[in-house]
Write an enzyme that holds these catalytic residues in place. Structure first.
Site, PDB file in Angstrom:
ATOM      1  CG  HIS A 434       0.204   0.381   2.586  1.00 10.83           C
ATOM      2  ND1 HIS A 434       0.084   1.367   3.105  1.00 10.83           N
ATOM      3  CD2 HIS A 434       0.627  -0.870   3.418  1.00 10.83           C
ATOM      4  CE1 HIS A 434       0.686   0.800   4.184  1.00 10.83           C
ATOM      5  NE2 HIS A 434       0.807  -0.146   4.833  1.00 10.83           N
ATOM      6  CB  SER A 436       0.380   6.368   3.790  1.00 10.28           C
ATOM      7  OG  SER A 436       2.228   4.981   4.282  1.00 10.28           O
ATOM      8  CG  HIS A 576      10.970  -3.355  33.943  1.00  9.58           C
ATOM      9  ND1 HIS A 576      10.708  -4.289  34.554  1.00  9.58           N
ATOM     10  CD2 HIS A 576      11.309  -2.495  33.489  1.00  9.58           C
ATOM     11  CE1 HIS A 576      11.838  -3.351  35.404  1.00  9.58           C
ATOM     12  NE2 HIS A 576      11.796  -1.921  34.458  1.00  9.58           N
ATOM     13  CB  SER A 578      14.290   0.487  30.815  1.00  5.20           C
ATOM     14  OG  SER A 578      14.737   1.816  30.218  1.00  5.20           O
TER      15      SER A 578
END
Length: 893
Positions: A434, A436, A576, A578
């Site tokens: 597509h 854009s 987590h 970072s």
């Protein structure tokens, strides 16, 4: 009328227009004209005027309304009351989206009683949503000009030829696949513009347009043209560029009036010698003398011949189901494989300046290209389309990779990209389904993997000593994890810490596509800082820092994790992701130092230059140049420019805004689109040019002495989420100043003649513009035309071919007198084009392009009257016209 009254009862609530701009307090009729298309709620004003000043409004002959207005439908219902109406403009394109693209109006049809406007001669319905031509238009038998460009028309009515008085018809940028046979009945047609449609065949009847002077068929799907075009004896310009022509008839060479034949960018492998011999034919972009193309081209798997379609200056091109290759003027390449587009599709392209408001660069990203917009947005291709975008090679290749980034309308994402070399240029190659927005960036190398429930291992390709271990059971559902590593030069740390012996490992950034923490700890392995091993390690000096994803804060988490050591590695567990950074230092507070080093890694050292053109000191070149490029840039410019030494070195972020302000007697045009509060706006991108050339003037009297002024550079907005310390340093008026460089405008030399268009006394040299065929315009004619130009003079000047700098100069020199501005513009153009035999037709075209059909009609009337007088004088003396047209002038009124 009841509906209109209800709408007008809401007038008091329309204190401001729909766009938030102030409404027209009290619009006045300008004679028989009413121009409301530039005002918010213009249709509401029209309905109000029609109610309150009906007698005056029904006398209006020229009316302009915006079809982007929400009340355009109601206004249309009232138009049949304006029985004297001669010119009506109902265009869209008055509203732009946040990316600067024109928005089409809302018209899809017209009311049936619209055909009662029997006096209408000029109708403009451009930039709307018409899929069929309203039948009521065929009742407008007095129509001379009809503009329906930028709509969605797929066909014209079979009896379109009943508009027998048409002289100008434009249907460019529609979806027309064919033309009705009745088009040959438009015997008075002078200009026909059908460019950028889907025409495959032309009817033989098109050869009956005996008065047609300009025929535009560019950007269609024509593979051949009818021989009947050779009957267009009045034709001067024939535009057939950007089609699929494989042959052209030799009879075109016999057209007696033809002065331009554009055959660029077709599929012509052989051209008749008669055509090639024409001095005004353009055959660039054709495979002349080449063999038939192979069944494969590049990486496009082709089952049919691949067509080469090279767009030189057009903003759009056509793609069919057969597939093609396309080369844009900026060296952007496309390959559409056969079957990628199931139906013929018109692709529009636009090259945009990167705007930091929506081009969001991540930390350590570097912009390597401008922004390419491809429309229509969101249309899905049946097969992947290949795109090659040229880019500026990044200075740092190690640790970084080049990717094409695309915008979905909501967010940016990176495409799988290969770097290739074409025609000596570095190209970023990607595949899309597509269209854009697209741009090329350099980012930190990104390693990624899918983490299954069974666990996995992720290594860094930049530094193999860095790895992340995901144990079994770390997640229930598979999730994607990305890793980026940034090496930190030791000199950056030494400069910040004053050689305090601080050392740091590479920066590690980890991210994932899930908001949920891992179910069990993940093990991270980092190398010990340079020079530190398990043999000489002092564990009390080791600090593990955790930073948020934006690098705003850094926390010492050494006491919160268990560090395990080997001879050259340290390992720890997290749940987590970072930024993680390992430091070795004797300092107790390392977080502040880490912030400063991280900020330094994102800054560029630059210098400003301000140079004046040697031949015209009022032309000033401003540029922000990275420190290492200053000498090569100055060496390249030294032959044409002179000026002071570059400024002292300053530091800037990628994507940071800055301003240039001219001071101490130097000024610029405040109406420039890039001018904010009197200052020129720039955006710094380390690999782009960051350059502007402007025309400066001075309100001071330069006849007695030179003006010694200056240009100062100031900081503006900085990229989002810069380190807090950097933001603090930019507060306050003094902290915004970056540098100042001198600018000197020399003393004006006295001129012996006043033929420099100072307009004193409106004295101009005699003029005779044009030729015997098109007719002549005299000085008196131009003065008559100037009285009708008004505030459109700048638009007309640009369409006539004057440069923006010339328009600026004219506006400044005559800033207190609109009449002088108009006259200076017209006579400047006239003197530049006095030797051009086609200048009269160019003047007419410029007036039409500027929306001033009334002036175009006046010029044509002057020319026609001149030709009539000339013919009568020839008959009186008994001479044949053919014997004297080359040597005689056509007198004009």
């Amino acid at each position: 009328m009841q509906k209109m009254a209800e709408l007008l009862s809401l007038w008091g609530k329309c204190g401001e227009g729909t766009s938030g701009a102030p409404v027209l307090a009290g619009p006045c009729l300008a004679g028989n004209r009413l121009n409301l298309d530039v005002y918010p709620d213009g249709c509401c004003h029209f309905l109000r005027l029609l109610k309150q000043q009906r007698e005056e409004v029904v006398q209006v002959e020229f009316l302009r309304l915006s079809s982007n207005d929400c009340l355009i439908g109601t206004a249309l219902d009232s138009l049949p009351h304006l029985e004297r109406l001669k010119s009506l403009v109902l265009k869209g394109s008055h509203i732009r989206d946040k990316f600067g693209s024109c928005q089409r109006g809302s018209l899809t049809s017209l009311p049936q009683d619209f055909g009662n406007l029997k006096c209408l001669t000029h109708l403009d319905l451009s930039f709307n949503r018409l899929s069929t031509l309203p039948s009521c238009i065929l009742d407008l038998l007095s129509l001379r000009v009809l503009l329906v460009s930028h709509n969605s028309l797929v066909a014209l009515p079979e009896d379109f030829g009943c508009l027998s008085k048409l002289t100008f018809f434009s249907a460019m940028k529609n979806q027309l696949t064919g033309l009705p046979q009745s088009i040959g009945k438009l015997s008075t047609l002078h200009i026909l513009d059908l460019s950028e449609n889907v025409l495959r065949l032309l009817p033989e009847e098109i050869g009956n347009l005996h008065n047609c002077k300009e025929l535009f068929l560019s950007g269609n799907c024509l593979s051949s043209i009818p021989d009947s075009l050779a009957n267009l004896k009045s034709l001067r310009e024939l535009h057939l560029d950007s089609n699929f022509l494989v042959t052209v008839p030799a009879s075109l060479a016999s057209l007696p009036s033809l002065s331009r034949l554009d055959l660029q960018n077709n599929c012509l492998r052989a051209v008749p010698t008669e055509i090639q011999a024409l001095p005004f034919v353009d055959l660039h972009g054709n495979p002349l003398g080449e063999n038939e193309p192979s069944l494969q081209a590049g990486n496009c798997k082709a089952s049919a011949a691949v067509l080469i379609h090279s767009c030189i200056s057009s903003g759009s091109f056509r793609v069919t189901s057969e597939g093609c290759e396309v080369v844009l003027p900026c060296d952007i390449h496309f390959c559409f494989p056969p079957g990628a587009a199931s139906d013929p599709l018109w692709i529009s392209f636009q090259l945009l300046e990167p705007d930091p408001q929506w081009v969001k660069l991540r930390h350590h990203d570097v912009l390597l290209s401008g922004v390419l917009e491809l429309q229509p947005h969101g249309v899905k291709f049946q097969q992947e389309v290949q795109i090659w975008m040229p880019f500026v090679p990044p200075q740092i290749l190690h640790q970084h990779e080049v990717v094409v980034r695309t915008f979905s309308g909501q967010s940016w994402s990176d495409l799988r990209t290969r770097v290739e070399q074409k025609r000596g240029l570095m190209m970023a190659h990607c595949s899309v389904l597509h269209f854009s927005w697209f741009l090329v960036v350099s980012r930190l190398v990104q390693d990624e993997c899918k983490v299954p429930a069974e666990g996995t291992l992720l290594f860094s390709s930049v530094d193999p000593n860095i790895k992340v271990i995901f144990p079994p059971g770390v997640t229930k559902e598979p999730r994607s994890v990305k890793m980026q590593v940034l090496q930190v030069p030791a000199k950056e740390i030494d400069e910040i810490t004053a050689n305090a012996g601080c050392r740091a490992s590479p920066l590690l950034c980890l991210s994932q596509d899930s908001l949920v923490d891992f179910l069990s700890p993940v093990t991270i392995q980092l190398p010990l800082p340079p020079g530190v091993t398990g043999l000489n390690l002092d564990q009390l000096r080791l600090r593990l820092l955790h930073g948020d994803l934006e690098g705003q804060t850094w926390d010492d988490i050494t006491s919160q994790v268990v560090l395990k050591f080997t001879h050259i590695y340290v390992m720890f567990e997290v749940t987590h992701f970072s930024w993680y950074w390992l430091w070795y230092t004797t300092k107790t507070y390392i977080e502040g130092i880490a912030k400063k080093v991280y900020e330094r890694l994102r800054l560029y050292q630059v210098n400003f230059i301000a140079l004046q053109r040697k031949k015209d000191p009022e032309q000033v070149l401003l540029q922000c140049v990275p420190k290492h490029k200053v000498d090569p840039v100055l060496e390249r410019l030294q032959n044409r420019y002179r000026g002071p030494e570059p400024s002292d070195m300053v530091e800037m972020f990628e994507g940071e805004q800055f301003f240039a302000a001219f001071e101490r007697g130097i000024s610029i045009d405040m109406d420039r689109p890039d001018c904010v509060d009197g200052r020129l706006s720039f955006i710094f991108y380390s690999h782009l040019k960051n350059l502007k050339e402007v025309y400066v003037t001075s309100p001071l009297d330069r006849k007695g002495q030179a003006v010694k002024g200056q240009v100062s550079f100031y900081r503006g907005a900085v990229p989002e989420n810069i380190p807090e310390d950097a933001s603090r340093r930019r507060r306050g008026a003094d902290s915004l100043w970056l540098a100042t460089l001198p600018i000197k405008l020399p003393q004006l030399k006295p001129r012996s003649d006043e033929n420099h268009r100072a307009l004193c006394g409106f004295s101009f040299p005699p003029l005779n513009l044009g030729n015997a065929e098109t007719g002549y315009l005299t000085q008196a004619n131009l003065l008559s035309i100037a009285r009708r130009v008004g505030s459109d003079w700048q638009t007309i000047g640009l369409n006539l071919g004057l440069t923006y700098q010339q328009i600026e100069r004219i506006g400044h020199n005559n800033r207190d007198d609109l009449d002088k501005q108009i006259l200076d513009m017209l006579f400047s153009w006239a003197q530049q084009n006095s030797e051009d035999p086609d200048c009269v037709s160019k003047l007419i075209t410029a007036m039409k392009e500027s929306g001033r059909q009334d002036i175009a009609d006046e010029v044509e009337t002057i020319i026609d009257l001149g030709r009539q007088k000339y013919s009568e004088s020839i008959r009186r003396v008994g001479l044949e016209p053919e014997s004297s047209t080359e040597d005689s002038a056509i007198p004009t009124m």
